[in-house]
Design a protein around this motif. Structure first.
Motif, PDB file in Angstrom:
ATOM      1  N   ALA A   1       0.840  -1.201   0.000  1.00  6.32           N
ATOM      2  CA  ALA A   1       0.000   0.000   0.000  1.00  6.32           C
ATOM      3  C   ALA A   1       0.874   1.248   0.000  1.00  6.32           C
ATOM      4  N   PHE A   2       1.939   1.214   0.821  1.00  5.79           N
ATOM      5  CA  PHE A   2       2.795   2.391   0.940  1.00  5.79           C
ATOM      6  C   PHE A   2       3.462   2.723  -0.384  1.00  5.79           C
ATOM      7  N   TRP A   3       4.019   1.695  -1.051  1.00  6.39           N
ATOM      8  CA  TRP A   3       4.675   1.982  -2.339  1.00  6.39           C
ATOM      9  C   TRP A   3       3.663   2.412  -3.380  1.00  6.39           C
ATOM     10  N   GLY A   4       2.467   1.803  -3.339  1.00 10.60           N
ATOM     11  CA  GLY A   4       1.417   2.221  -4.264  1.00 10.60           C
ATOM     12  C   GLY A   4       1.069   3.686  -4.079  1.00 10.60           C
ATOM     13  N   ILE A   5       0.897   4.099  -2.805  1.00 12.91           N
ATOM     14  CA  ILE A   5       0.558   5.491  -2.506  1.00 12.91           C
ATOM     15  C   ILE A   5       1.675   6.414  -2.986  1.00 12.91           C
ATOM     16  N   SER A   6       2.939   6.027  -2.718  1.00 10.59           N
ATOM     17  CA  SER A   6       4.050   6.903  -3.093  1.00 10.59           C
ATOM     18  C   SER A   6       4.146   7.056  -4.601  1.00 10.59           C
ATOM     19  N   LEU A   7       3.934   5.952  -5.330  1.00 10.62           N
ATOM     20  CA  LEU A   7       3.980   6.037  -6.797  1.00 10.62           C
ATOM     21  C   LEU A   7       2.876   6.949  -7.319  1.00 10.62           C
ATOM     22  N   PHE A   8       1.679   6.766  -6.754  1.00  7.45           N
ATOM     23  CA  PHE A   8       0.544   7.583  -7.170  1.00  7.45           C
ATOM     24  C   PHE A   8       0.843   9.059  -6.929  1.00  7.45           C
ATOM     25  N   ARG A   9       1.475   9.336  -5.765  1.00  7.48           N
ATOM     26  CA  ARG A   9       1.793  10.723  -5.447  1.00  7.48           C
ATOM     27  C   ARG A   9       2.862  11.258  -6.393  1.00  7.48           C
ATOM     28  N   TRP A  10       3.817  10.398  -6.794  1.00 12.12           N
ATOM     29  CA  TRP A  10       4.851  10.842  -7.727  1.00 12.12           C
ATOM     30  C   TRP A  10       4.202  11.284  -9.032  1.00 12.12           C
ATOM     31  N   ASP A  11       3.203  10.505  -9.474  1.00 14.06           N
ATOM     32  CA  ASP A  11       2.481  10.850 -10.691  1.00 14.06           C
ATOM     33  C   ASP A  11       1.837  12.236 -10.564  1.00 14.06           C
ATOM     34  N   ILE A  12       1.173  12.484  -9.402  1.00 14.98           N
ATOM     35  CA  ILE A  12       0.555  13.795  -9.179  1.00 14.98           C
ATOM     36  C   ILE A  12       1.626  14.871  -9.145  1.00 14.98           C
ATOM     37  N   ASN A  13       2.773  14.569  -8.494  1.00 14.13           N
ATOM     38  CA  ASN A  13       3.825  15.570  -8.346  1.00 14.13           C
ATOM     39  C   ASN A  13       4.426  15.979  -9.673  1.00 14.13           C
ATOM     40  N   VAL A  14       4.472  15.047 -10.643  1.00 16.98           N
ATOM     41  CA  VAL A  14       4.983  15.427 -11.964  1.00 16.98           C
ATOM     42  C   VAL A  14       4.094  16.523 -12.549  1.00 16.98           C
ATOM     43  N   ARG A  15       2.761  16.354 -12.415  1.00 19.40           N
ATOM     44  CA  ARG A  15       1.858  17.388 -12.903  1.00 19.40           C
ATOM     45  C   ARG A  15       2.066  18.712 -12.166  1.00 19.40           C
ATOM     46  N   GLU A  16       2.169  18.608 -10.833  1.00 17.68           N
ATOM     47  CA  GLU A  16       2.214  19.839 -10.039  1.00 17.68           C
ATOM     48  C   GLU A  16       3.539  20.561 -10.214  1.00 17.68           C
ATOM     49  N   SER A  17       4.649  19.794 -10.320  1.00 20.55           N
ATOM     50  CA  SER A  17       5.941  20.465 -10.434  1.00 20.55           C
ATOM     51  C   SER A  17       6.065  21.163 -11.779  1.00 20.55           C
ATOM     52  N   ALA A  18       5.178  20.822 -12.734  1.00 19.26           N
ATOM     53  CA  ALA A  18       5.225  21.533 -14.013  1.00 19.26           C
ATOM     54  C   ALA A  18       4.683  22.946 -13.892  1.00 19.26           C
ATOM     55  N   VAL A  19       3.879  23.228 -12.863  1.00 13.19           N
ATOM     56  CA  VAL A  19       3.299  24.570 -12.779  1.00 13.19           C
ATOM     57  C   VAL A  19       3.866  25.429 -11.655  1.00 13.19           C
ATOM     58  N   ILE A  20       4.536  24.827 -10.662  1.00 14.40           N
ATOM     59  CA  ILE A  20       4.989  25.676  -9.557  1.00 14.40           C
ATOM     60  C   ILE A  20       6.021  26.694 -10.015  1.00 14.40           C
ATOM     61  N   GLY A  21       6.630  26.453 -11.192  1.00 15.22           N
ATOM     62  CA  GLY A  21       7.570  27.436 -11.729  1.00 15.22           C
ATOM     63  C   GLY A  21       6.913  28.764 -12.064  1.00 15.22           C
ATOM     64  N   LEU A  22       5.593  28.768 -12.224  1.00 12.41           N
ATOM     65  CA  LEU A  22       4.891  30.021 -12.534  1.00 12.41           C
ATOM     66  C   LEU A  22       5.071  31.047 -11.424  1.00 12.41           C
TER      67      LEU A  22
END
Lengths: 262, 267
Positions: free
Chosen positions: B198-219
């Motif tokens: 469960a922990f690795w699943g959650i972390s992977l899922f969060r990494w996926d979200i973080n790729v999206r989010e890190s694309a915009v925090i540069g704004l």
């Protein structure tokens, strides 16, 4: 299993692969820190700045509460309108994207639409909509409608793909038209989950509508960004505290509402 | 007697339940009507929008492909590093906070509440707002972005980790306790094997979200491709904006495919 000899001296054997994995993670962390120019000295300098920053925030400035309340109301309005339209639109989109109900030539366009809505962060949509419909809450509303379609549409389509097909078969065998099959066989099986997704999305929209203002799409984000740029940190603290309070209040309300529908 | 029971109408909900549902719907409709009436939409801007959209599309086409090797590639790699390093940071911080929040491991209510408070405040502040805060503290650049992603993800990973810990089967833990195992062994051999997938699943899922989010925090200045996007937007280089958006889209889709493939193998 029985052929595998059990090591009686060391029942908890060391798993070297896992240790190797942790080592690789550590090496990657060092490499990425080097690439990003992240260093301990910069971190320590930052901690000093952080202390100053917190110090300036401490007597929170609620003197401009009228502006604050107006902005919060606009934020809530954006979230409510966007959720209503987003939920209403994601119902047909989700139905069209369900592969067990529709032929492939219908699901592909619907799934592409969902994927497009999902893969861009709301802020990017907000930038494009600010250009298209100008500054103000309308751009925020359109942004969050798209975000809602992406989120609820995907989960709703997945929920429909998991339903039991027996009631559908029965209705079809009795000669029911397509709309009746949807209303009497599909929706009753997924409506509860749909309500769950929708109330979650209302919360998510409220969180995001506090942010779309940073690029000019209405709500409290614009004031927040202005306070940052003017180093107006005591007003900033007031804004942040009221945003957190608003989000917690909405979570409490949506929990109560969910209990009504259980 | 039998005649009256045959004529009885059957209802799914009691009248109280129906009243509650009706009230919720009424309040929702009222809130929507109030919002629609009072939100400030400028009609001139709305009428103008088809022209604006056509103008936008014409300026975006054709994308400036030559800009990719010049400015986008390094920024894109930086974005991926921010997402991955931020996720690692979140994992390191979420382990203790998650353990502290699980009420079957730490039996002190005050610590459970402290953990809940940390997790809730991490989640209720938006990523961009976190990014603004850390840019103000650490200055513009990827350091602020990495720490922002880490702090934002702790709430998500920690909450789900604590829930997974609370759902563990107490049997093997009781056995270890009865055998006199020390606390670290109970955690590593009793709890961890049950929650690791469960922990690795959650972390992977969060990494996926973080790729999206890190694309915009540069704004807001926190490093990565968002900063390139911000520059292109401010200079009205719409053909560059379109190639940046295409590359973000590609990376996000690739990240999602990768995560789906890994999840299928480990879960």
């Amino acid at each position: 299993m029985s052929e595998k000899a059990i090591d009686r001296r060391r029942p908890f054997a060391v798993n070297w692969w896992i240790r190797l994995g942790w080592l690789l993670a550590l090496i990657y962390a060092l490499y990425a820190s080097y690439q990003l120019d992240v260093s301990w000295s910069r971190f320590v300098v930052g901690l000093g700045n952080g202390a100053d920053f917190l110090g300036e925030m401490v007597p929170m400035d609620f003197s401009r509460w009228r502006l604050l309340v107006e902005n919060l109301i606009e934020t809530v309005q954006i979230a409510i309108i966007a959720s209503a339209f987003g939920v209403a639109l994601s119902l047909p989109v989700g139905l069209l994207a369900a592969r067990n109900l529709m032929p492939a030539w219908v699901t592909w366009p619907a799934r592409t639409c969902i994927a497009l809505c999902r893969s861009f962060h709301p802020v990017i949509f907000a930038i494009l909509f600010v250009k298209a419909v100008g500054f103000g809450p309308l751009a925020g509303i359109l942004t969050l409608i798209f975000a809602s379609i992406g989120f609820i549409g995907k989960l709703f389509a997945e929920a429909i793909e998991e339903i039991s097909l027996k009631p559908l078969e029965a209705l079809r065998a009795a000669g029911a038209p397509f709309m009746s099959v949807i209303v009497y066989a599909v929706l009753p099986q997924v409506l509860n989950r749909f309500i769950g997704f929708s109330s979650y999305q209302l919360d998510a929209n409220l969180r995001n509508s506090t942010m779309v203002g940073i690029v000019g799409a209405g709500g409290i984000g614009g004031t927040l960004f202005a306070a940052f740029q003017r180093f107006d940190y005591d007003f900033l603290a007031a804004i942040l505290v009221s945003i957190i309070a608003l989000v917690m209040l909405s979570e409490y309300i949506s929990q109560r509402v969910k209990r009504v529908f259980q | 007697m039998s005649a009256s029971s045959a004529r009885r109408t059957w209802q799914r909900f009691s009248s109280g339940e129906r009243l509650a549902r009706f009230t919720v719907f009424l309040l929702m409709a009222a809130a929507l009507a109030f919002s629609m009436r009072t939100v400030q939409v400028i009609p001139e801007f709305l009428l103008d929008s088809p022209t604006q959209v056509m103008d936008l599309l014409r300026r975006m086409w054709p994308p400036d492909y030559r800009y990719y090797p010049q400015g986008i590639h390094t920024a894109l790699m930086e974005t991926l590093h921010i997402a991955s390093l931020g996720t690692l940071l979140a994992i390191v911080m979420a382990l203790p906070v998650g353990v502290m929040g699980a009420n079957n491991i730490v039996r002190i209510p005050a610590l459970n509440w402290l953990s809940k408070l940390i997790l809730v405040s991490s989640r209720s502040v938006n990523t961009l707002v976190w990014a603004l805060l850390f840019v103000a503290i650490f200055g513009p650049g990827p350091l602020a972005g990495t720490i922002c992603i880490g702090f934002r993800s702790v709430g998500f990973v920690g909450k789900l980790f604590a829930e997974a810990l609370e759902e563990t089967d107490p049997g093997s833990i009781e056995a270890l306790t009865a055998a006199g195992a020390p606390w670290p062994s109970i955690f590593i051999k009793g709890f961890w094997p049950q929650v690791a997938p469960a922990f690795w699943g959650i972390s992977l899922f969060r990494w996926d979200i973080n790729v999206r989010e890190s694309a915009v925090i540069g704004l807001v200045g926190a490093g990565g491709i968002g900063m390139v996007l911000d520059t292109a937007l401010n200079l009205f280089y719409w053909d560059r904006v379109s190639i940046i958006l295409v590359s973000i889209f590609t990376v996000v889709i690739l990240a999602e495919l990768l995560v789906t493939a890994i999840r299928k193998r480990i879960l």
